[in-house]
Enzyme design. Structure first.
Site, PDB file in Angstrom:
ATOM      1  N   CYS A 192       0.812  -1.221   0.000  1.00  9.23           N
ATOM      2  CA  CYS A 192       0.000   0.000   0.000  1.00  9.23           C
ATOM      3  C   CYS A 192       0.846   1.272   0.000  1.00  9.23           C
ATOM      4  CB  CYS A 192      -0.943   0.004   1.199  1.00  9.23           C
ATOM      5  SG  CYS A 192      -2.121  -1.369   1.195  1.00  9.23           S
ATOM      6  N   HIS A 212      -2.733   7.238   3.212  1.00  7.47           N
ATOM      7  CA  HIS A 212      -3.258   6.006   2.637  1.00  7.47           C
ATOM      8  C   HIS A 212      -4.598   5.699   3.282  1.00  7.47           C
ATOM      9  CE1 HIS A 212      -3.911   1.925   1.522  1.00  7.47           C
ATOM     10  NE2 HIS A 212      -3.503   1.406   2.659  1.00  7.47           N
ATOM     11  N   ASN A 268     -10.206   0.163   0.727  1.00  3.81           N
ATOM     12  CA  ASN A 268      -8.747   0.188   0.615  1.00  3.81           C
ATOM     13  C   ASN A 268      -8.342  -0.299  -0.779  1.00  3.81           C
ATOM     14  OD1 ASN A 268      -5.988  -0.190   0.780  1.00  3.81           O
ATOM     15  ND2 ASN A 268      -6.023  -1.343   2.690  1.00  3.81           N
TER      16      ASN A 268
END
Length: 330
Positions: A113, A249, A279
């Protein structure tokens, strides 16, 4: 060293299909209240006919159009994905082919990520090393293909999408204070295994469908610690002008809320769009930057910190002096 660059174009692309929390309640024992209370997620985009390459191409197309740069002027392409359609060629190579870029450096990075932060810094570094003036940075993920749709703890967390930016060499630097870091994942906190393959020499091997394996509590502990540490470093380095916007993020809204409280920072300084996307791994930061600009929240003159964390365990951040005028600010 980083080349002095600015972001001159940005784009995003998400799959057409939207899956709500209520939709997921028909698959696993869950509810909209259970998911949104724990994560802030309300819905996510799920690829049906789309793939990571197609999403990336669309995002890059929009970013190039905004920047005004011609494909033949691109000297560097850095893509990031952990869910690419092919082992080889690279996603960057597919982007090069799609836009008919005759010759450039093209490569993928894999940093979970945190991938977009790693790719952004890598691209600016390569621009300096190779003497190039224009780069494409693109993140594209099809996370839902790697979800266990019987596990309510993980399948509700992820979505699909892509985001891209164009970097242009500038007189003064607008990408500042890069941080790239990693901590050994000694406990396999986040793992997606490759499916086993047999050869004539290995004999038959079992090849179950592999999916995301994650220890949620450990991820939360790691994420809040490295996000706070990265933000502190970035803000300390900005002695000439303070950071006034933060795009983290988008993994879990509760992670962001924890850091807001711990650092005693204004909540309105953080851009959060996880409710609509879930996500999307490495694509979450560029998608958020795109939404932040389109909504009018981010405008030319803002100093924005981006921070990421993910499997590896990786983390990182950077400061961007934003130079693109949003349409609402014109």
């Amino acid at each position: 060293m980083l080349a002095p660059v600015s972001i001159t174009g940005i784009g995003k692309c998400v799959p057409e299909k939207v899956v709500t929390n209520d939709d997921l309640a028909h698959l696993v024992e869950t509810s909209d209240e259970w998911i949104s209370k724990r994560t802030g997620i309300r819905s996510r985009h799920v690829a049906v006919e789309e793939n990571a390459t197609a999403l990336a191409i669309s995002a890059v197309k929009d970013a190039l159009e905004m920047s005004g740069e011609k494909p033949e002027d691109v000297g560097v392409i850095v893509a990031c994905t952990i869910t690419g359609d092919e082992l080889t060629p690279s996603l960057a190579g597919r982007i090069q082919k799609a836009f008919g870029i005759p010759a450039c450096a093209a490569m993928d990075v894999s940093a979970g990520c945190t991938g977009f932060v790693y790719a952004l810094v890598t691209a600016a570094s390569l621009m300096d090393t190779l003497g190039k003036d224009v780069a494409i940075v693109v993140a594209s993920e099809i996370m839902t293909k790697y979800c266990d749709w019987t596990d309510r703890a993980t399948c509700v967390l992820f979505g699909d999408g892509a985001g891209a930016v164009v970097l242009k060499r500038s007189e003064i630097p607008h990408l500042l204070h890069p941080i790239l870091d990693a901590t050994p994942d000694t406990d396999d906190v986040i793992v997606v295994k490759k499916e086993a393959r047999s050869t004539p020499f290995s004999g038959e091997v079992e090849s179950p469908r592999e999916s995301i394996q994650m220890k949620g509590a450990d991820v939360f502990t790691y994420a809040v610690a490295v996000m706070e540490n990265s933000l502190n470093q970035l803000m300390e380095r900005c002695t000439d002008k303070p950071v006034n916007k933060i795009v983290p993020h988008q993994a879990n809204e509760k992670i962001i809320d924890f850091v807001v409280r711990s650092m005693k920072l204004p909540r309105e300084n953080f851009f959060v769009n996880i409710a609509n996307y879930a996500n999307t791994s490495s694509a979450s930061i560029p998608i958020a930057l795109c939404d932040a600009m389109e909504s009018g929240w981010l405008n030319a003159g803002d100093r924005v910190a981006i921070v990421g964390f993910g499997s590896g365990l990786t983390s990182g951040g950077a400061v961007i002096d934003w130079t693109i005028q949003n349409k609402k600010g014109e």
